[in-house]
Design a protein around this motif. Structure first.
Motif, PDB file in Angstrom:
ATOM      1  N   SER A 299       8.121   4.357 -56.953  1.00  0.00           N
ATOM      2  CA  SER A 299       7.080   4.026 -55.975  1.00  0.00           C
ATOM      3  C   SER A 299       7.719   3.745 -54.629  1.00  0.00           C
ATOM      4  CB  SER A 299       6.290   2.801 -56.430  1.00  0.00           C
ATOM      5  OG  SER A 299       5.562   3.079 -57.597  1.00  0.00           O
ATOM      6  N   ASP A 300       6.878   3.622 -53.615  1.00  0.00           N
ATOM      7  CA  ASP A 300       7.380   3.327 -52.280  1.00  0.00           C
ATOM      8  C   ASP A 300       6.582   2.210 -51.633  1.00  0.00           C
ATOM      9  OD1 ASP A 300       5.021   4.565 -51.512  1.00  0.00           O
ATOM     10  OD2 ASP A 300       5.980   6.388 -50.837  1.00  0.00           O
TER      11      ASP A 300
ATOM     12  N   ARG B 184      10.455   7.528 -48.306  1.00  0.00           N
ATOM     13  CA  ARG B 184      11.354   7.899 -47.218  1.00  0.00           C
ATOM     14  C   ARG B 184      12.820   7.576 -47.509  1.00  0.00           C
ATOM     15  NH1 ARG B 184       7.026   4.663 -43.943  1.00  0.00           N
ATOM     16  NH2 ARG B 184       6.989   3.842 -46.044  1.00  0.00           N
ATOM     17  N   SER B 185      13.124   7.127 -48.730  1.00  0.00           N
ATOM     18  CA  SER B 185      14.515   6.855 -49.114  1.00  0.00           C
ATOM     19  C   SER B 185      15.202   8.140 -49.548  1.00  0.00           C
ATOM     20  CB  SER B 185      14.570   5.840 -50.257  1.00  0.00           C
ATOM     21  OG  SER B 185      14.248   4.557 -49.787  1.00  0.00           O
ATOM     22  N   ALA B 186      16.528   8.122 -49.439  1.00  0.00           N
ATOM     23  CA  ALA B 186      17.320   9.298 -49.811  1.00  0.00           C
ATOM     24  C   ALA B 186      17.198   9.599 -51.300  1.00  0.00           C
ATOM     25  CB  ALA B 186      18.785   9.058 -49.453  1.00  0.00           C
ATOM     26  N   VAL B 187      17.255  10.870 -51.615  1.00  0.00           N
ATOM     27  CA  VAL B 187      17.256  11.325 -53.005  1.00  0.00           C
ATOM     28  C   VAL B 187      18.701  11.380 -53.468  1.00  0.00           C
ATOM     29  CG1 VAL B 187      16.667  13.220 -54.575  1.00  0.00           C
ATOM     30  CG2 VAL B 187      15.162  12.662 -52.641  1.00  0.00           C
ATOM     31  N   PRO B 188      19.047  10.666 -54.559  1.00  0.00           N
ATOM     32  CA  PRO B 188      20.433  10.676 -55.010  1.00  0.00           C
ATOM     33  C   PRO B 188      20.842  12.033 -55.554  1.00  0.00           C
ATOM     34  CG  PRO B 188      19.062   9.476 -56.554  1.00  0.00           C
ATOM     35  CD  PRO B 188      18.192   9.854 -55.389  1.00  0.00           C
ATOM     36  N   GLU B 189      22.144  12.311 -55.458  1.00  0.00           N
ATOM     37  CA  GLU B 189      22.663  13.547 -56.021  1.00  0.00           C
ATOM     38  C   GLU B 189      22.721  13.423 -57.537  1.00  0.00           C
ATOM     39  OE1 GLU B 189      26.405  14.583 -54.317  1.00  0.00           O
ATOM     40  OE2 GLU B 189      25.712  14.150 -52.282  1.00  0.00           O
TER      41      GLU B 189
ATOM     42  N   GLY C   1      15.114   7.607 -54.021  1.00  0.00           N
ATOM     43  CA  GLY C   1      14.515   8.877 -54.424  1.00  0.00           C
ATOM     44  C   GLY C   1      13.006   8.944 -54.269  1.00  0.00           C
ATOM     45  N   ALA C   2      12.389   7.909 -53.693  1.00  0.00           N
ATOM     46  CA  ALA C   2      10.936   7.882 -53.504  1.00  0.00           C
ATOM     47  C   ALA C   2      10.616   7.654 -52.036  1.00  0.00           C
ATOM     48  CB  ALA C   2      10.310   6.781 -54.349  1.00  0.00           C
TER      49      ALA C   2
END
Length: 65
Positions: free
Chosen positions: A25-26, A53-58, A50-51
């Motif tokens: 969630s965000d 506006r946060s970065a999506v992890p590799e 990963g949700a």
């Protein structure tokens, strides 16, 4: 260590209140509570990794990560 950027915002003034949404969630989860909370508190919101506006992890990630 690979650091991921987490989106966050700080609203209002007063005693801090950190709002954490459920998994995947965000910060938008708190939209209806914000008017009452920011009237008397400093509210800190973040988008989970990963949700929103946060970065999506590799690669794959889990709740423990």
């Amino acid at each position: 260590m690979n650091h991921q950027l987490l989106y966050h915002e700080v609203l209002g003034q007063g005693r801090p209140c950190l709002m954490l949404a459920g998994f995947a969630s965000d910060a938008i989860s708190w939209i209806f509570q914000l008017p009452a909370l920011t009237a008397s508190r400093q509210v800190i919101l973040c988008d989970n990794r990963g949700a929103g506006r946060s970065a999506v992890p590799e690669g794959p990630h889990s709740l423990q990560d």
